[in-house]
Enzyme design. Structure first.
Site, PDB file in Angstrom:
ATOM      1  N   ARG A  29       0.774  -1.015   0.016  1.00  0.00           N
ATOM      2  CA  ARG A  29      -0.037  -0.005  -0.053  1.00  0.00           C
ATOM      3  C   ARG A  29       0.859   1.219   0.068  1.00  0.00           C
ATOM      4  NH1 ARG A  29      -5.125   1.928  -0.827  1.00  0.00           N
ATOM      5  NH2 ARG A  29      -6.103   2.922   0.759  1.00  0.00           N
TER       6      ARG A  29
ATOM      7  N   THR B  38     -10.022   0.441  -9.817  1.00  0.00           N
ATOM      8  CA  THR B  38      -9.161  -0.345  -8.914  1.00  0.00           C
ATOM      9  C   THR B  38      -9.046  -1.635  -9.808  1.00  0.00           C
ATOM     10  OG1 THR B  38      -9.637   0.698  -6.688  1.00  0.00           O
ATOM     11  CG2 THR B  38      -8.673  -1.872  -6.682  1.00  0.00           C
TER      12      THR B  38
ATOM     13  N   THR C  78      -4.341  -0.751  -7.013  1.00  0.00           N
ATOM     14  CA  THR C  78      -5.300   0.610  -7.572  1.00  0.00           C
ATOM     15  C   THR C  78      -4.207   1.865  -7.410  1.00  0.00           C
ATOM     16  OG1 THR C  78      -7.027   1.877  -6.869  1.00  0.00           O
ATOM     17  CG2 THR C  78      -5.647   1.150  -5.006  1.00  0.00           C
TER      18      THR C  78
ATOM     19  N   ASN D 156      -6.337   4.311  -6.748  1.00  0.00           N
ATOM     20  CA  ASN D 156      -7.613   4.853  -6.148  1.00  0.00           C
ATOM     21  C   ASN D 156      -8.483   5.287  -7.309  1.00  0.00           C
ATOM     22  OD1 ASN D 156      -9.229   5.200  -4.078  1.00  0.00           O
ATOM     23  ND2 ASN D 156      -8.583   7.607  -3.929  1.00  0.00           N
TER      24      ASN D 156
ATOM     25  N   ASP E 117      -7.857   8.319   0.502  1.00  0.00           N
ATOM     26  CA  ASP E 117      -8.167   7.365   1.594  1.00  0.00           C
ATOM     27  C   ASP E 117      -8.160   7.792   2.870  1.00  0.00           C
ATOM     28  OD1 ASP E 117      -9.507   5.779  -0.139  1.00  0.00           O
ATOM     29  OD2 ASP E 117      -8.044   4.415  -0.456  1.00  0.00           O
TER      30      ASP E 117
ATOM     31  N   SER F 205      -7.873   1.044   3.687  1.00  0.00           N
ATOM     32  CA  SER F 205      -8.300   0.738   2.344  1.00  0.00           C
ATOM     33  C   SER F 205      -9.408  -0.063   2.700  1.00  0.00           C
ATOM     34  CB  SER F 205      -7.125  -0.207   1.753  1.00  0.00           C
ATOM     35  OG  SER F 205      -7.557  -0.709   0.604  1.00  0.00           O
ATOM     36  N   SER F 206      -9.984  -0.231   1.499  1.00  0.00           N
ATOM     37  CA  SER F 206     -11.417  -1.539   1.450  1.00  0.00           C
ATOM     38  C   SER F 206     -10.970  -2.660   0.728  1.00  0.00           C
ATOM     39  CB  SER F 206     -12.603  -0.733   1.024  1.00  0.00           C
ATOM     40  OG  SER F 206     -12.900   0.330   1.699  1.00  0.00           O
TER      41      SER F 206
ATOM     42  N   GLY G 223     -13.690  -1.253  -6.615  1.00  0.00           N
ATOM     43  CA  GLY G 223     -15.255  -0.426  -6.259  1.00  0.00           C
ATOM     44  C   GLY G 223     -15.156   0.319  -4.838  1.00  0.00           C
ATOM     45  N   GLY G 224     -13.829   0.640  -4.347  1.00  0.00           N
ATOM     46  CA  GLY G 224     -13.649   1.249  -2.892  1.00  0.00           C
ATOM     47  C   GLY G 224     -14.454   0.340  -1.911  1.00  0.00           C
TER      48      GLY G 224
HETATM   49  O1  DON Z   1      -7.958   1.317  -1.414  1.00  0.00           O
HETATM   50  C1  DON Z   1      -9.119   1.222  -1.351  1.00  0.00           C
HETATM   51  O2  DON Z   1     -10.028   1.135  -0.831  1.00  0.00           O
HETATM   52  C2  DON Z   1      -9.784   2.395  -2.440  1.00  0.00           C
HETATM   53  N1  DON Z   1      -8.477   3.348  -2.833  1.00  0.00           N
HETATM   54  C3  DON Z   1      -9.884   1.583  -3.533  1.00  0.00           C
HETATM   55  C4  DON Z   1     -10.357   2.213  -4.838  1.00  0.00           C
HETATM   56  C5  DON Z   1     -10.947   1.671  -5.610  1.00  0.00           C
HETATM   57  O3  DON Z   1     -11.615   0.442  -5.422  1.00  0.00           O
HETATM   58  C6  DON Z   1     -11.667   2.289  -6.814  1.00  0.00           C
HETATM   59  N2  DON Z   1     -12.689   1.525  -7.836  1.00  0.00           N
HETATM   60  N3  DON Z   1     -13.303   0.839  -8.371  1.00  0.00           N
END
Ligand code: DON
Length: 559
Positions: free
Chosen positions: A97, A370, A388, A390, A412, A441-442, A462-463
């Protein structure tokens, strides 16, 4: 799930004969499989396996191929997480990360009045976290690599030189970002011109960067010519990442989160990702209910998941952050008594409003990208990797000389308590900005065992929606007996505590169900897509089955 076997079998027969259409299988293969966001990347991963490489060699080749062919998310200017399970059952996780730079500070995105400066953590050089991908790749290679580094790197270098054919989805994405590229970059970048589906994009500068890194190793990126060029570029764009920041960056091996659900063992990413902890909380909160007695995506099924999700995301926002900086009460958060207590006010008769669980009101601003890929090799090793920048194309800042986009992962962090990030997630002091800290992060790369054998490897972009997408895919296979292909392509919904809204995919749920959810008291909103899940299932006969999500250009290749 508490399973009454006879009832369950009867019910499954009824379900598969009337509700679920016949199981549509994805690509199957005997030996090895790679499922990723781009066909080129999956093919390159498989070629490495065919040369006798293992899943870890293929991980590096696939990651680099995505950095070339899927530049909105695949990267060398970002970071990610890998969860693995070796053929002998040994498990582990790698954290590469991004980190906050040394001169970052808690209030760096606030103005004099203490308000968040719009966009500062989202676009341009101030949004960049110190990239971790190259460190991650070399860490994997040193520990598990088996083929010469040149064999692993060269296919991505060749692809960058030869070029990538733009897909319809990619061209739409590039077009929708052109105005941001123009705003953020001082000079024209490769992506300035309108690019159409079918065009071939070549990336010679990225090929040169990868070639130098292949020949000189990780230090080329963190201490060498590439490092100096990158820091000059970031400084020139008013960023704060220094040579010292790059020099100090290291990927970290972590113990994954591991827990049981029925006869499954789930192995997922530990903090600084919230993915594994939230997945464990949610699955343990729903385990006492007879999930497989409910119809898939029915009113009661949605109620149980939504109520567990909101409780878990409320905990996420308060307790979770970088474990190197904050102490996380992990055992307590996933304790049986605690989770039973957490669900004690759940009722099928009325929703629990989020502001009764905690306080806060948020508005959302969303954009997303991502990428996740899953690999199983011919030796039985499995990996799940989510990586990712982000947002799509990260900070929108493209270093033309080196040939890659830089992340906007700093968003984030929690810029200000109670203030939402781009996924509408709010955080507290556990996720405040500190020099050298990793942002929460997720991302939820996950491997599932069934009766001590490899069962699934999966994950998603997908965050915040990653966690709930991975959850629903596991349940689709385990509780609703779907094939992997059907499981990843089924409709999804999502709740994240704040805002107090269920997001559902448009045109995927019937209007009667939506009406019932509204009458029950839920706020409904639409979001497409909810996750883009890629996974591999090991069937009882040992054959691998791919789930490549149709929501993206995702493709499985096997042999
Ligand atoms: O780490 C995370 O949770 C976010 N930066 C992920 C971003 C993400 O999945 C964007 N996507 N679709």
């Amino acid at each position: 799930m508490k399973r009454n076997l006879v009832f369950s079998l009867t019910f499954l027969l009824i379900i598969s004969s009337c509700t679920n259409k016949p199981v549509e299988e994805g690509l199957t293969a005997k030996n090895g499989m790679v499922v990723s966001a781009r066909e080129e990347a999956s093919k390159i991963g498989i070629e490495i396996l065919k040369k006798g490489g293992n899943a870890f060699d293929a991980m590096i080749a696939t990651d680099l191929a995505l950095a070339v062919s899927h530049q909105s998310a695949g990267n060398i200017g970002g970071g990610g997480f890998m969860v693995y399970r070796k053929a002998n059952g040994e498990t582990g996780a790698l954290d590469y990360r991004e980190k906050a730079p040394l001169s970052a500070s808690k209030d760096m995105y606030l103005d004099k009045q203490g308000n968040v400066i719009k966009g500062l953590s989202l676009a341009g050089a101030m949004a960049i976290g110190v990239p971790g991908t190259i460190a991650g790749i070399f860490e994997v290679y040193e520990k598990f690599g088996s083929l010469p580094i040149e064999t692993i790197f060269q296919p991505a270098i060749d692809l960058a030189n030869k070029g990538v054919v733009v897909t319809t989805k990619q061209s739409a994405k590039i077009k929708s970002h052109l105005k941001y590229f123009k705003l953020v970059n001082k000079e024209e970048i490769l992506f300035q011109e309108e690019i159409n589906a079918g065009d071939t994009l070549r990336f010679p500068n990225l090929a040169n960067t990868l070639d130098r890194v292949m020949k000189k190793g990780k230090d080329e990126f963190y201490k060498g010519e590439t490092a100096r060029k990158l820091v000059d570029f970031i400084k020139d764009n008013n960023g704060i990442i220094s040579l010292k920041d790059l020099e100090l960056y290291e990927a970290v091996w972590r113990d994954p989160v591991e827990f049981e659900y029925d006869n499954l063992k789930v192995i997922s990413m530990s903090p600084p990702s919230s993915g594994g902890v939230c997945l464990e909380q949610i699955m343990k909160m729903i385990e006492p209910y007879d999930i497989n007695d409910l119809a898939h995506n029915s009113l009661d099924y949605i109620k149980i998941l939504v109520e567990a999700e909101r409780r878990s995301f409320a905990d996420r926002s308060y307790y979770l952050g970088d474990p190197d900086f904050v102490s996380i009460p992990k055992e307590q958060l996933v304790g049986k008594e605690y989770l039973l207590e957490r669900m004690s006010n759940f009722s099928f008769d009325s929703p629990t409003p989020s502001n009764e669980i905690s306080y806060g009101n948020v508005e959302i601003l969303e954009s997303d990208e991502t990428t996740h890929y899953s690999i199983v090799d011919q030796f039985g090793n499995a990996i799940a990797v989510t990586t990712t920048l982000n947002g799509s194309y990260g900070s929108q800042l493209y270093c033309s000389e080196l040939g890659f986009f830089l992340n906007n992962e700093m968003d984030d962090f929690s810029s200000k308590p109670g203030s939402p990030n781009m996924f509408g997630l709010i955080g507290g002091s556990a996720n405040k900005i500190e020099p050298q800290k990793r942002m929460l992060s997720s991302m939820t790369p996950t491997i599932v065992e069934k009766e001590n054998k490899l069962f699934m490897t999966l994950g998603s972009p997908g965050g915040s929606r990653i966690i709930t997408s991975v959850l629903q895919t596991i349940l689709n296979v385990h509780e609703f007996n779907m094939s992997m292909n059907r499981a990843v392509n089924s409709a999804r919904f999502h709740h994240q505590w704040m805002p107090d809204i269920i997001k559902i995919e448009q045109n995927s749920f019937n209007s009667k169900l939506i009406q019932e959810l509204k009458l029950f008291g839920y706020n409904i909103d639409y979001k497409d897509p909810i996750g883009i899940v890629d996974g591999i299932l090991v069937k009882p006969n040992g054959i691998l089955e791919a789930g490549a999500d149709k929501r993206g250009d995702d493709t499985a290749v096997g042999f």
